[in-house]
Motif scaffolding. Structure first.
Motif, PDB file in Angstrom:
ATOM      1  N   UNK A   1      45.524  49.032  47.093  1.00 44.63           N
ATOM      2  CA  UNK A   1      46.627  48.361  46.388  1.00 44.63           C
ATOM      3  C   UNK A   1      46.790  46.921  46.876  1.00 44.63           C
ATOM      4  N   UNK A   2      46.781  46.742  48.205  1.00 40.38           N
ATOM      5  CA  UNK A   2      46.938  45.395  48.757  1.00 40.38           C
ATOM      6  C   UNK A   2      45.746  44.503  48.403  1.00 40.38           C
ATOM      7  N   UNK A   3      44.554  45.066  48.362  1.00 38.08           N
ATOM      8  CA  UNK A   3      43.378  44.290  47.977  1.00 38.08           C
ATOM      9  C   UNK A   3      43.498  43.793  46.540  1.00 38.08           C
ATOM     10  N   UNK A   4      43.983  44.649  45.652  1.00 36.79           N
ATOM     11  CA  UNK A   4      44.176  44.241  44.253  1.00 36.79           C
ATOM     12  C   UNK A   4      45.229  43.146  44.147  1.00 36.79           C
ATOM     13  N   UNK A   5      46.325  43.280  44.919  1.00 36.92           N
ATOM     14  CA  UNK A   5      47.359  42.244  44.915  1.00 36.92           C
ATOM     15  C   UNK A   5      46.801  40.914  45.430  1.00 36.92           C
ATOM     16  N   UNK A   6      45.976  40.984  46.463  1.00 39.40           N
ATOM     17  CA  UNK A   6      45.373  39.774  47.021  1.00 39.40           C
ATOM     18  C   UNK A   6      44.451  39.116  46.005  1.00 39.40           C
ATOM     19  N   UNK A   7      43.648  39.911  45.319  1.00 36.26           N
ATOM     20  CA  UNK A   7      42.762  39.361  44.287  1.00 36.26           C
ATOM     21  C   UNK A   7      43.566  38.658  43.198  1.00 36.26           C
ATOM     22  N   UNK A   8      44.649  39.280  42.746  1.00 38.07           N
ATOM     23  CA  UNK A   8      45.493  38.659  41.721  1.00 38.07           C
ATOM     24  C   UNK A   8      46.100  37.354  42.217  1.00 38.07           C
TER      25      UNK A   8
ATOM     26  N   UNK B   1      47.394  34.772  39.564  1.00 40.54           N
ATOM     27  CA  UNK B   1      48.062  35.682  38.640  1.00 40.54           C
ATOM     28  C   UNK B   1      49.184  36.489  39.283  1.00 40.54           C
ATOM     29  N   UNK B   2      49.462  36.237  40.563  1.00 40.19           N
ATOM     30  CA  UNK B   2      50.524  36.973  41.258  1.00 40.19           C
ATOM     31  C   UNK B   2      51.152  36.063  42.304  1.00 40.19           C
ATOM     32  N   UNK B   3      52.399  36.347  42.623  1.00 39.53           N
ATOM     33  CA  UNK B   3      53.100  35.590  43.654  1.00 39.53           C
ATOM     34  C   UNK B   3      52.674  36.078  45.038  1.00 39.53           C
ATOM     35  N   UNK B   4      52.807  35.203  46.039  1.00 41.02           N
ATOM     36  CA  UNK B   4      52.513  35.643  47.403  1.00 41.02           C
ATOM     37  C   UNK B   4      53.558  36.633  47.881  1.00 41.02           C
ATOM     38  N   UNK B   5      53.246  37.368  48.909  1.00 39.06           N
ATOM     39  CA  UNK B   5      54.204  38.328  49.431  1.00 39.06           C
ATOM     40  C   UNK B   5      53.766  38.857  50.779  1.00 39.06           C
ATOM     41  N   UNK B   6      54.684  39.522  51.429  1.00 40.73           N
ATOM     42  CA  UNK B   6      54.422  40.128  52.735  1.00 40.73           C
ATOM     43  C   UNK B   6      54.651  41.625  52.610  1.00 40.73           C
TER      44      UNK B   6
END
Length: 99
Positions: free
Chosen positions: A54-61, A66-71
């Motif tokens: 899940x985190x890898x997909x968020x990082x790719x986006x 295509x996605x905001x940064x986050x922690x």
């Protein structure tokens, strides 16, 4: 990643035995923290793999814009793992009286 597995703290991979003060028995704080949407507790290897995916997909986006940064905070429990040795100069560790 936070290890809260009631067995060892990360620094216990650097010495020959688990130091009593490093044993992570208290889980209440992380149970409370888990109510936050960016915190996940992994109790087994499958859950950890799912969170990393899940985190890898968020990082790719994010890298594609295509996605905001986050922690995210990942609490690892229930895994009995041995981490690989530390890379780099481990001479000070080897000379430690704890070894």
């Amino acid at each position: 990643f936070i290890f809260n597995n009631r067995k060892w703290a990360i620094e216990d991979n650097l010495v020959a035995e688990t130091e009593q003060e490093h044993v992570l028995y208290n889980t209440d704080f992380y149970n409370l923290l888990n109510r936050h949407g960016r915190v996940a507790i992994c109790a087994n290897e499958l859950e950890l793999r799912e969170v990393v995916t899940f985190l890898s997909k968020k990082t790719d986006l994010f890298l594609k814009g295509e996605a905001d940064p986050g922690l995210s905070v990942i609490v690892v429990r229930g895994l009995d793992v041995t981490l690989p040795p530390v890379l780099g100069d481990i001479e000070p560790i080897l000379k430690s009286p704890e070894m």
